[in-house]
Design an enzyme around this catalytic site. Structure first.
Site, PDB file in Angstrom:
ATOM      1  N   LYS A 131     -34.687 -33.648  -6.485  1.00 31.33           N
ATOM      2  CA  LYS A 131     -33.679 -32.776  -7.176  1.00 31.33           C
ATOM      3  C   LYS A 131     -32.337 -33.768  -7.065  1.00 31.33           C
ATOM      4  O   LYS A 131     -31.520 -33.731  -7.920  1.00 31.33           O
ATOM      5  CB  LYS A 131     -33.748 -31.459  -6.679  1.00 31.33           C
ATOM      6  N   ARG A 184     -33.455 -19.684  -4.986  1.00 28.61           N
ATOM      7  CA  ARG A 184     -34.497 -20.227  -4.117  1.00 28.61           C
ATOM      8  C   ARG A 184     -35.613 -19.047  -3.949  1.00 28.61           C
ATOM      9  O   ARG A 184     -36.626 -19.397  -3.136  1.00 28.61           O
ATOM     10  CB  ARG A 184     -33.858 -20.483  -2.473  1.00 28.61           C
ATOM     11  N   ARG A 230     -36.080 -40.296   4.401  1.00 30.55           N
ATOM     12  CA  ARG A 230     -34.907 -40.199   3.529  1.00 30.55           C
ATOM     13  C   ARG A 230     -33.696 -40.732   4.605  1.00 30.55           C
ATOM     14  O   ARG A 230     -33.554 -40.020   5.618  1.00 30.55           O
ATOM     15  CB  ARG A 230     -34.539 -38.709   3.121  1.00 30.55           C
TER      16      ARG A 230
HETATM   17  P1  AP5 Z   1     -31.562 -28.505   0.319  1.00 29.06           P
HETATM   18  O1  AP5 Z   1     -30.596 -29.527   0.820  1.00 29.06           O
HETATM   19  O2  AP5 Z   1     -31.184 -27.720  -0.901  1.00 29.06           O
HETATM   20  O3  AP5 Z   1     -32.941 -29.070   0.525  1.00 29.06           O
HETATM   21  P2  AP5 Z   1     -34.382 -29.036  -0.309  1.00 29.06           P
HETATM   22  O4  AP5 Z   1     -34.479 -28.363  -1.350  1.00 29.06           O
HETATM   23  O5  AP5 Z   1     -35.465 -28.931   0.946  1.00 29.06           O
HETATM   24  O6  AP5 Z   1     -34.302 -30.428  -0.936  1.00 29.06           O
HETATM   25  P3  AP5 Z   1     -34.211 -31.658  -0.575  1.00 29.06           P
HETATM   26  O7  AP5 Z   1     -32.674 -32.127  -0.679  1.00 29.06           O
HETATM   27  O8  AP5 Z   1     -34.721 -31.992   0.785  1.00 29.06           O
HETATM   28  O9  AP5 Z   1     -35.017 -32.692  -1.381  1.00 29.06           O
HETATM   29  P4  AP5 Z   1     -34.582 -33.277  -2.876  1.00 29.06           P
HETATM   30  O10 AP5 Z   1     -35.601 -32.796  -3.843  1.00 29.06           O
HETATM   31  O11 AP5 Z   1     -33.387 -33.071  -3.318  1.00 29.06           O
HETATM   32  O12 AP5 Z   1     -34.960 -34.657  -2.701  1.00 29.06           O
HETATM   33  P5  AP5 Z   1     -34.170 -36.047  -2.738  1.00 29.06           P
HETATM   34  O13 AP5 Z   1     -33.580 -36.395  -4.228  1.00 29.06           O
HETATM   35  O14 AP5 Z   1     -33.199 -36.290  -1.579  1.00 29.06           O
HETATM   36  O15 AP5 Z   1     -31.802 -27.213   1.293  1.00 29.06           O
HETATM   37  C1  AP5 Z   1     -31.739 -27.474   3.038  1.00 29.06           C
HETATM   38  C2  AP5 Z   1     -31.661 -26.202   3.522  1.00 29.06           C
HETATM   39  O16 AP5 Z   1     -30.662 -25.485   3.233  1.00 29.06           O
HETATM   40  C3  AP5 Z   1     -32.757 -25.126   3.141  1.00 29.06           C
HETATM   41  O17 AP5 Z   1     -34.016 -25.395   3.973  1.00 29.06           O
HETATM   42  C4  AP5 Z   1     -32.075 -23.677   3.592  1.00 29.06           C
HETATM   43  O18 AP5 Z   1     -32.250 -23.664   4.943  1.00 29.06           O
HETATM   44  C5  AP5 Z   1     -30.821 -24.063   3.281  1.00 29.06           C
HETATM   45  N1  AP5 Z   1     -30.650 -23.611   1.751  1.00 29.06           N
HETATM   46  C6  AP5 Z   1     -30.203 -24.484   0.705  1.00 29.06           C
HETATM   47  N2  AP5 Z   1     -30.196 -23.506  -0.407  1.00 29.06           N
HETATM   48  C7  AP5 Z   1     -30.663 -22.293  -0.220  1.00 29.06           C
HETATM   49  C8  AP5 Z   1     -30.580 -21.174  -0.996  1.00 29.06           C
HETATM   50  N3  AP5 Z   1     -30.436 -21.115  -2.409  1.00 29.06           N
HETATM   51  N4  AP5 Z   1     -30.793 -20.327  -0.246  1.00 29.06           N
HETATM   52  C9  AP5 Z   1     -31.332 -20.147   1.066  1.00 29.06           C
HETATM   53  N5  AP5 Z   1     -30.937 -21.159   1.768  1.00 29.06           N
HETATM   54  C10 AP5 Z   1     -30.708 -22.145   1.277  1.00 29.06           C
HETATM   55  O19 AP5 Z   1     -35.195 -37.380  -2.492  1.00 29.06           O
HETATM   56  C11 AP5 Z   1     -35.939 -37.173  -1.231  1.00 29.06           C
HETATM   57  C12 AP5 Z   1     -36.260 -38.558  -0.712  1.00 29.06           C
HETATM   58  O20 AP5 Z   1     -37.077 -39.326  -1.576  1.00 29.06           O
HETATM   59  C13 AP5 Z   1     -35.031 -39.343  -1.066  1.00 29.06           C
HETATM   60  O21 AP5 Z   1     -34.956 -40.358   0.221  1.00 29.06           O
HETATM   61  C14 AP5 Z   1     -35.260 -40.387  -2.241  1.00 29.06           C
HETATM   62  O22 AP5 Z   1     -34.569 -41.719  -2.248  1.00 29.06           O
HETATM   63  C15 AP5 Z   1     -36.503 -40.397  -2.439  1.00 29.06           C
HETATM   64  N6  AP5 Z   1     -36.830 -40.401  -3.781  1.00 29.06           N
HETATM   65  C16 AP5 Z   1     -36.399 -39.379  -4.720  1.00 29.06           C
HETATM   66  N7  AP5 Z   1     -37.091 -39.766  -5.883  1.00 29.06           N
HETATM   67  C17 AP5 Z   1     -38.176 -40.734  -5.672  1.00 29.06           C
HETATM   68  C18 AP5 Z   1     -39.118 -41.401  -6.547  1.00 29.06           C
HETATM   69  N8  AP5 Z   1     -39.358 -40.993  -7.718  1.00 29.06           N
HETATM   70  N9  AP5 Z   1     -39.971 -42.086  -5.642  1.00 29.06           N
HETATM   71  C19 AP5 Z   1     -39.870 -42.389  -4.392  1.00 29.06           C
HETATM   72  N10 AP5 Z   1     -38.980 -41.799  -3.622  1.00 29.06           N
HETATM   73  C20 AP5 Z   1     -38.101 -40.993  -4.244  1.00 29.06           C
END
Ligand code: AP5
Length: 213
Positions: free
Chosen positions: A13, A88, A127
């Site tokens: 995302k 969420r 990551r």
């Molecule tokens: P948040 O920061 O929102 O984390 P998440 O939803 O768990 O999502 P991530 O940021 O971990 O993943 P992403 O989908 O963005 O992946 P990314 O692009 O980085 O939330 C963290 C915490 O905050 C929650 O647990 C909660 O406690 C709290 N919170 C947040 N919002 C909340 C809400 N609304 N309500 C309540 N609590 C809340 O990619 C991941 C990795 O994969 C990177 O290294 C990237 O380089 C790699 N990658 C990306 N695309 C590819 C691909 N196509 N192929 C290979 N690798 C790839």
């Protein structure tokens, strides 16, 4: 255009949001980034949120909803915005619908990026993020040119506190139990656009642009 990016932790995302906001000229609103900024600044809200984030649990709705409500009323959101990581759960989605109704706004598209669980674990545990500019990397899939340093600004790369296997497991369970029901919620509203999240970052970007137009 107001867009929600939905998908499990590690689906890409944040990676896609950073490209999409350039393409569409709208800001990314990431509740995760906003909460991490509050944690880094050690504000009372940040100190409260950290307990939940370190455990891989959702921060209470009241905290997150307040942040989003204030943010979407800022001037740079007038042409639209991209919500990343919000809503969420169904309660946040219902509150968002009510809030937008009061503001005379609506969500146009909900993009759900779908990725199998074993790939998510690999993506999250590898990551790395730049402390300075927030750019994202992956030790295997998208490595920086120089280990530990950001390609864009030379800043130090760090691993998020919640990207260890134990917290990732709990975040994936929270996603299944609380966030996945949003797929049916937005499908019913006719707004859900499913995207296959496997492939290169560019391929996935092109798939999203194809559905958003
Ligand atoms: P948040 O920061 O929102 O984390 P998440 O939803 O768990 O999502 P991530 O940021 O971990 O993943 P992403 O989908 O963005 O992946 P990314 O692009 O980085 O939330 C963290 C915490 O905050 C929650 O647990 C909660 O406690 C709290 N919170 C947040 N919002 C909340 C809400 N609304 N309500 C309540 N609590 C809340 O990619 C991941 C990795 O994969 C990177 O290294 C990237 O380089 C790699 N990658 C990306 N695309 C590819 C691909 N196509 N192929 C290979 N690798 C790839």
């Amino acid at each position: 255009m107001n867009i929600i990016l939905l998908g499990p932790p590690g689906a890409g995302k944040g990676t896609q949001a950073k490209r999409l906001i350039e393409r569409y000229g709208i800001p990314q609103i990431s509740t995760g980034d906003m909460l991490r900024a509050a944690v880094a600044e050690k504000t009372p809200l940040g100190l409260e949120a950290k307990k939940y984030m370190d455990a891989g649990q959702l921060v209470p709705d009241s905290v997150v909803i307040g942040l989003v409500k204030e943010r979407i009323q800022k001037d740079d959101c007038k042409k639209g915005y991209m919500l990343d990581g919000f809503p969420r759960n169904v309660s946040q989605a219902e509150t968002l619908d009510r809030m937008l109704n009061e503001l005379g706004q609506k969500i146009d598209h909900v993009v759900c990026i779908e990725v199998p669980e074993d790939e998510l674990i690999q993506r999250l545990t590898g990551r790395r993020t730049c402390r300075q500019c927030g750019a994202g990397f992956h030790v295997m899939f998208d490595p920086p040119k120089q280990e530990g340093l950001c390609d864009k600004c030379g800043g130090e790369l760090y691993q998020r506190d919640d990207d260890n296997v134990q917290t990732v497991t709990s975040r994936l369970k929270v996603y299944k139990d609380q966030t996945e029901p949003l797929i049916a919620y937005y499908e019913k509203q006719g707004k859900l656009r499913r995207i296959d999240g496997l492939g290169s970052i560019d391929e996935i970007f092109n798939r999203i642009v194809a559905v958003l137009g």
